[in-house]
Every structure is written in structure tokens, then in C-alpha cells.
Design an enzyme around this catalytic site. Sequence first.
Site, PDB file in Angstrom:
ATOM      1  N   HIS A 178       1.129  -1.267  -0.317  1.00  0.00           N
ATOM      2  CA  HIS A 178       0.217  -0.163  -0.016  1.00  0.00           C
ATOM      3  C   HIS A 178       0.658   1.575  -0.086  1.00  0.00           C
ATOM      4  O   HIS A 178       1.030   2.395  -1.223  1.00  0.00           O
ATOM      5  CB  HIS A 178      -1.223   0.164   1.743  1.00  0.00           C
ATOM      6  CG  HIS A 178      -2.031  -0.638   1.160  1.00  0.00           C
ATOM      7  ND1 HIS A 178      -2.091  -1.958   2.198  1.00  0.00           N
ATOM      8  CD2 HIS A 178      -2.920  -1.628   0.586  1.00  0.00           C
ATOM      9  CE1 HIS A 178      -2.603  -2.704   2.643  1.00  0.00           C
ATOM     10  NE2 HIS A 178      -3.902  -2.663   1.276  1.00  0.00           N
ATOM     11  N   LYS A 185     -17.309  -7.025   7.463  1.00  0.00           N
ATOM     12  CA  LYS A 185     -16.380  -7.436   7.396  1.00  0.00           C
ATOM     13  C   LYS A 185     -15.904  -7.411   8.202  1.00  0.00           C
ATOM     14  O   LYS A 185     -15.132  -6.074   9.082  1.00  0.00           O
ATOM     15  CB  LYS A 185     -14.778  -6.700   6.114  1.00  0.00           C
ATOM     16  CG  LYS A 185     -14.612  -8.272   5.190  1.00  0.00           C
ATOM     17  CD  LYS A 185     -13.500  -7.196   4.305  1.00  0.00           C
ATOM     18  CE  LYS A 185     -13.315  -8.137   3.681  1.00  0.00           C
ATOM     19  NZ  LYS A 185     -12.046  -7.056   2.510  1.00  0.00           N
ATOM     20  N   ARG A 206      -1.330  -5.863  -8.715  1.00  0.00           N
ATOM     21  CA  ARG A 206      -0.476  -6.998  -8.446  1.00  0.00           C
ATOM     22  C   ARG A 206      -0.289  -7.788  -9.240  1.00  0.00           C
ATOM     23  O   ARG A 206       0.984  -8.653  -9.500  1.00  0.00           O
ATOM     24  CB  ARG A 206      -0.316  -7.210  -7.057  1.00  0.00           C
ATOM     25  CG  ARG A 206      -0.997  -6.348  -5.551  1.00  0.00           C
ATOM     26  CD  ARG A 206      -1.430  -7.286  -5.115  1.00  0.00           C
ATOM     27  NE  ARG A 206      -2.937  -7.266  -5.137  1.00  0.00           N
ATOM     28  CZ  ARG A 206      -3.433  -7.645  -3.666  1.00  0.00           C
ATOM     29  NH1 ARG A 206      -3.389  -7.822  -2.363  1.00  0.00           N
ATOM     30  NH2 ARG A 206      -4.960  -8.053  -3.958  1.00  0.00           N
ATOM     31  N   SER A 215      -2.959  -7.748   2.984  1.00  0.00           N
ATOM     32  CA  SER A 215      -3.075  -7.649   4.685  1.00  0.00           C
ATOM     33  C   SER A 215      -3.480  -9.053   5.346  1.00  0.00           C
ATOM     34  O   SER A 215      -3.229  -9.742   5.780  1.00  0.00           O
ATOM     35  CB  SER A 215      -3.910  -6.390   5.001  1.00  0.00           C
ATOM     36  OG  SER A 215      -3.827  -5.177   4.529  1.00  0.00           O
TER      37      SER A 215
HETATM   38  O1  PNS Z   1      -8.695  -3.068   0.684  1.00  0.00           O
HETATM   39  P1  PNS Z   1      -9.448  -3.614  -0.331  1.00  0.00           P
HETATM   40  O2  PNS Z   1     -10.299  -4.640   0.352  1.00  0.00           O
HETATM   41  O3  PNS Z   1      -9.165  -4.613  -1.346  1.00  0.00           O
HETATM   42  O4  PNS Z   1     -10.235  -2.052  -1.126  1.00  0.00           O
HETATM   43  C1  PNS Z   1     -11.735  -2.088  -1.973  1.00  0.00           C
HETATM   44  C2  PNS Z   1     -12.126  -1.623  -1.736  1.00  0.00           C
HETATM   45  C3  PNS Z   1     -12.471  -0.805  -0.320  1.00  0.00           C
HETATM   46  C4  PNS Z   1     -11.122   0.358  -2.861  1.00  0.00           C
HETATM   47  C5  PNS Z   1     -13.434  -1.145  -2.841  1.00  0.00           C
HETATM   48  O5  PNS Z   1     -14.168  -2.668  -2.182  1.00  0.00           O
HETATM   49  C6  PNS Z   1     -14.571  -0.599  -2.392  1.00  0.00           C
HETATM   50  O6  PNS Z   1     -14.342   0.767  -3.245  1.00  0.00           O
HETATM   51  N1  PNS Z   1     -15.189  -0.216  -1.420  1.00  0.00           N
HETATM   52  C7  PNS Z   1     -15.997   1.001  -1.913  1.00  0.00           C
HETATM   53  C8  PNS Z   1     -17.891   0.741  -1.757  1.00  0.00           C
HETATM   54  C9  PNS Z   1     -18.172   0.998  -3.097  1.00  0.00           C
HETATM   55  O7  PNS Z   1     -18.208   2.209  -4.042  1.00  0.00           O
HETATM   56  N2  PNS Z   1     -18.192  -0.036  -3.932  1.00  0.00           N
HETATM   57  C10 PNS Z   1     -18.608  -0.467  -5.609  1.00  0.00           C
HETATM   58  C11 PNS Z   1     -17.104  -0.492  -6.477  1.00  0.00           C
HETATM   59  S1  PNS Z   1     -17.462  -0.254  -7.806  1.00  0.00           S
END
Ligand code: PNS
Length: 162
Positions: A17, A41, A90, A127
Site C-alpha cells: 500500500h 467484514k 499486483r 493484508s
Molecule cells: O483493500 P480492499 O479491500 O481490496 O479495497 C477494496 C475497496 C474498499 C477499495 C472497494 O471495495 C471499494 O471501493 N469499496 C467502496 C464501496 C464501493 O464504492 N463499491 C462499489 C465499487 S464499484
Amino acid sequence: MRRAVCPGSFDPITNGHLDIIERASQLYDVVHVAVLINKNKQGLFTIEERIEMIEETCAQYGNVKVESHHGLLVDFCRDREIPAIVKGLRAVSDFDYELQMAQMNRGLTGVETLFVPTSPTYSFLSSTLVKEVASYGRDVSHLIPPMVHHRLVERLAERAAQ
Ligand code: PNS
């Protein structure tokens, strides 16, 4: 003022990150790190703890602002007039879902997503894996900032004692 957001769960922040946030901080005037709250979660760290760890490790960059957000990422961007999302990629396996989210987000509000290839050193890092490996007593100190490592070891010991 050019702004971008680096979103994620950050439970906890890893060197992978940090690599992306640092590179974004060199490209933009202000980088917002958005810690997205997912009620479904159960995290190892609270949102406040995650923010604290990110703030401490990103203080060195000087243009990083850390906040939490409950809801859609596009709303976080709209409220702060942020036109760009920066995401690390990644491996090819990340691409399918990231592309879907990028297209959905652009369709919703026009916000753009910029993909940054993760440094090869961190291409396997997440993570979730760090927590799993650390929970079996293996050393992960080379994968996360020292202060985060200290907190992770402490938290896992607390959990094991429960
Ligand atoms: O670290 P992560 O869990 O891989 O991050 C994923 C994250 C939080 C960036 C993604 O799930 C997200 O953008 N969530 C916010 C909710 C949202 O906007 N959902 C619609 C996505 S198109």
C-alpha cells in the site's frame, strides 16, 4: 490543486500500500487515503487504529490526508471534488474486478481510475496474507512498516490469549 484518492480496507497498511501511496503522492498535490468501512467484514484493527497507522507511516510524504468513509467511493470523491482514483495492480488476477469497479465508478460519476503496477517486490502481498502468516508465528517484519508490525504482533497475542 490536483487531487487523487487511494482507497482500501488497510487492515492493516502494508509496504505494498505504502509503495502505491508514495508514488501517488509524487504525482498529485494531495492524496486522500480513504479507509472504506465494510460492515460485513470484521477487521483485526478498528477503523480508528487503521487511520492512526496510516497517518503515522504516511506523515513522511507531507501531502497525504487520511479519512474513513462509509458508502460508495464515488460519493467520497464527489464530496471532495476528487477526479481520480489510484489503484495498485499486483497481477493479472487483480485486473478483472478492478476493471469492473473502474468502469462502474466512471459510469456513475465520471471519476477516472489510474492503475499503477505494484513493485515486483510486493506483487504477492496482501493484508490478509500478512495476518495469516503472522498468526502462525512467522516473521512478516519485512512486509509492513515497523510500527504496524509491533501493533500486529501485539494484537495477535491479545487475540490468542482470549
Ligand atoms: O483493500 P480492499 O479491500 O481490496 O479495497 C477494496 C475497496 C474498499 C477499495 C472497494 O471495495 C471499494 O471501493 N469499496 C467502496 C464501496 C464501493 O464504492 N463499491 C462499489 C465499487 S464499484
